[in-house]
Design a protein around this motif. Structure first.
Motif, mmCIF file in Angstrom:
data_model
loop_
_atom_site.group_PDB
_atom_site.id
_atom_site.type_symbol
_atom_site.label_atom_id
_atom_site.label_comp_id
_atom_site.label_asym_id
_atom_site.label_seq_id
_atom_site.Cartn_x
_atom_site.Cartn_y
_atom_site.Cartn_z
ATOM 1 N N PHE A 74 0.843 -1.186 0.000
ATOM 2 C CA PHE A 74 0.000 0.000 0.000
ATOM 3 C C PHE A 74 0.882 1.240 0.000
ATOM 4 N N VAL A 75 0.318 2.319 -0.502
ATOM 5 C CA VAL A 75 1.042 3.573 -0.612
ATOM 6 C C VAL A 75 0.391 4.564 0.335
ATOM 7 N N GLU A 76 1.201 5.236 1.112
ATOM 8 C CA GLU A 76 0.618 6.141 2.089
ATOM 9 C C GLU A 76 1.155 7.573 2.008
ATOM 10 N N PHE A 77 1.703 7.950 0.846
ATOM 11 C CA PHE A 77 2.248 9.305 0.745
ATOM 12 C C PHE A 77 1.166 10.360 0.917
ATOM 13 N N VAL A 88 -7.584 10.104 9.361
ATOM 14 C CA VAL A 88 -8.641 9.195 9.813
ATOM 15 C C VAL A 88 -9.737 9.089 8.759
ATOM 16 N N VAL A 89 -10.129 10.231 8.189
ATOM 17 C CA VAL A 89 -11.173 10.240 7.166
ATOM 18 C C VAL A 89 -10.709 9.454 5.933
ATOM 19 N N LEU A 90 -9.482 9.704 5.497
ATOM 20 C CA LEU A 90 -8.955 8.996 4.336
ATOM 21 C C LEU A 90 -8.876 7.498 4.610
ATOM 22 N N GLU A 91 -8.434 7.128 5.806
ATOM 23 C CA GLU A 91 -8.375 5.719 6.190
ATOM 24 C C GLU A 91 -9.734 5.056 6.039
ATOM 25 N N LYS A 92 -10.750 5.696 6.605
ATOM 26 C CA LYS A 92 -12.106 5.122 6.550
ATOM 27 C C LYS A 92 -12.605 5.038 5.113
ATOM 28 N N LEU A 93 -12.271 6.033 4.298
ATOM 29 C CA LEU A 93 -12.670 5.987 2.887
ATOM 30 C C LEU A 93 -11.984 4.833 2.154
ATOM 31 N N VAL A 94 -10.712 4.634 2.445
ATOM 32 C CA VAL A 94 -9.977 3.521 1.827
ATOM 33 C C VAL A 94 -10.606 2.191 2.232
ATOM 34 N N TYR A 95 -10.902 2.037 3.507
ATOM 35 C CA TYR A 95 -11.520 0.792 3.979
ATOM 36 C C TYR A 95 -12.865 0.567 3.297
ATOM 37 N N ALA A 96 -13.682 1.613 3.230
ATOM 38 C CA ALA A 96 -15.003 1.492 2.605
ATOM 39 C C ALA A 96 -14.875 1.149 1.123
ATOM 40 N N ARG A 151 -13.305 -5.121 9.506
ATOM 41 C CA ARG A 151 -12.680 -5.099 10.830
ATOM 42 C C ARG A 151 -11.906 -3.800 11.030
ATOM 43 N N TYR A 152 -11.204 -3.378 10.008
ATOM 44 C CA TYR A 152 -10.497 -2.093 10.087
ATOM 45 C C TYR A 152 -11.489 -0.926 10.158
ATOM 46 N N LEU A 153 -12.537 -0.998 9.338
ATOM 47 C CA LEU A 153 -13.496 0.109 9.270
ATOM 48 C C LEU A 153 -14.197 0.346 10.599
ATOM 49 N N VAL A 154 -14.555 -0.718 11.298
ATOM 50 C CA VAL A 154 -15.277 -0.550 12.560
ATOM 51 C C VAL A 154 -14.342 -0.289 13.731
ATOM 52 N N GLY A 155 -13.046 -0.197 13.445
ATOM 53 C CA GLY A 155 -12.118 0.283 14.448
ATOM 54 C C GLY A 155 -11.442 -0.741 15.316
ATOM 55 N N HIS A 156 -11.448 -2.022 14.915
ATOM 56 C CA HIS A 156 -10.767 -3.035 15.723
ATOM 57 C C HIS A 156 -9.262 -3.038 15.495
ATOM 58 N N ASP A 157 -8.820 -2.343 14.454
ATOM 59 C CA ASP A 157 -7.399 -2.265 14.132
ATOM 60 C C ASP A 157 -7.249 -1.168 13.087
ATOM 61 N N SER A 158 -6.027 -0.833 12.776
ATOM 62 C CA SER A 158 -5.746 0.134 11.721
ATOM 63 C C SER A 158 -4.699 -0.452 10.800
ATOM 64 N N LEU A 159 -4.915 -0.276 9.534
ATOM 65 C CA LEU A 159 -3.953 -0.725 8.552
ATOM 66 C C LEU A 159 -2.632 0.011 8.713
ATOM 67 N N TYR A 160 -2.711 1.213 9.228
ATOM 68 C CA TYR A 160 -1.556 2.102 9.245
ATOM 69 C C TYR A 160 -0.877 2.208 10.603
ATOM 70 N N ASN A 161 -1.159 1.310 11.533
ATOM 71 C CA ASN A 161 -0.552 1.449 12.854
ATOM 72 C C ASN A 161 0.863 0.887 12.927
ATOM 73 N N VAL A 162 1.402 0.412 11.800
ATOM 74 C CA VAL A 162 2.772 -0.064 11.748
ATOM 75 C C VAL A 162 3.483 0.734 10.653
ATOM 76 N N ASP A 163 4.628 1.283 10.968
ATOM 77 C CA ASP A 163 5.411 2.028 9.991
ATOM 78 C C ASP A 163 5.899 1.050 8.915
ATOM 79 N N PRO A 164 5.639 1.364 7.621
ATOM 80 C CA PRO A 164 6.041 0.433 6.552
ATOM 81 C C PRO A 164 7.542 0.130 6.560
#
Length: 170
Positions: A74-77, A88-96, A151-164
Motif C-alpha cells: 500500500f502507498v501512504e504518501f 482518519v477520514v482517508l483511512e475510513k474511505l480507503v476501507y469502505a 474489521r479495520y473500518l469498525v475500528g478493531h485495528d488500523s492498517l496504518y498502525n505499523v510504519d512500513p
C-alpha cells in the motif's frame, strides 16, 4: 463483534495454511514432472492442469489473511501529507472502498459459480474441472477480504498502525 472477527481471522488463517500445503504439492509435482522427463518417462498427465488450478487458488484464498496481517502493498504518501483528522477520514474511505470493491467482485464470482453449477459447466483440460470450483476460491477470497476490511473500518485495528519501513525491517 470481536468473536465474529476472530472466526473470520481463523478462517483466513486456515485458508492461507491450506494454500501453503497446495504450493508445497505444486513444487513436488513440478519436480516429479522434471525428473520423469529427464529420465525419458512420460510426465504426469494431469500435472500442468492441477498446477494451473492450484495457482488460481493460491492467488485468492490467502488474500484475506494478507489483509489481516497487513502483508499487501500500500502507498501512504497522501495520508502522511494530511493532518491527523484528514488521515482518519482517508483511512475510513480507503476501507469502505476496499469493502465495496471486494463485495462487487464477490458478487460476480459467486454469480458465475452459481451459473456454472446450475448449467453443469466444466472446463476440459487433462481432467474435467467443474467451473464452479474455479470461481469459488475467487468468491471466498474476496468475501473474506471484505470482512477483514470491515474489521479495520469498525475500528478493531488500523492498517496504518505499523510504519512500513519498520515492517520491512529497514
Amino acid at each position: 463483534m470481536q468473536n465474529f472477527f476472530k472466526v473470520v481471522g481463523w478462517a483466513s488463517f486456515a485458508l492461507a495454511t491450506l494454500v501453503k500445503l497446495m504450493l508445497a504439492a505444486i513444487v513436488v509435482e513440478v519436480v516429479a514432472d522434471v525428473v520423469l522427463r529427464n529420465l525419458n518417462y512420460r510426465p504426469i498427465a494431469w500435472g500442468v492442469s492441477a498446477t494451473e488450478y492450484g495457482l488460481l487458488y493460491a492467488a485468492f484464498l490467502p488474500m484475506p489473511w494478507l489483509v489481516r496481517i497487513k502483508g499487501h502493498v500500500f502507498v501512504e504518501f497522501l495520508r502522511r501529507a494530511l493532518p491527523a483528522g484528514g488521515r482518519v477520514v482517508l483511512e475510513k474511505l480507503v476501507y469502505a472502498l476496499c469493502i465495496g470493491l471486494c463485495l462487487y467482485l464477490t458478487y460476480f464470482a459467486f454469480a458465475s459459480a452459481l451459473e456454472a453449477l446450475n448449467t453443469g459447466a466444466y472446463e476440459t483440460k487433462t481432467f474435467d474441472m467443474p467451473k464452479w470450483l474455479i470461481f469459488l476460491p475467487i468468491a471466498i477470497g474476496f468475501f473474506l477480504s471484505a470482512l477483514e476490511w470491515l474489521r479495520y473500518l469498525v475500528g478493531h485495528d488500523s492498517l496504518y498502525n505499523v510504519d512500513p519501513l519498520e515492517r520491512e525491517g529497514l
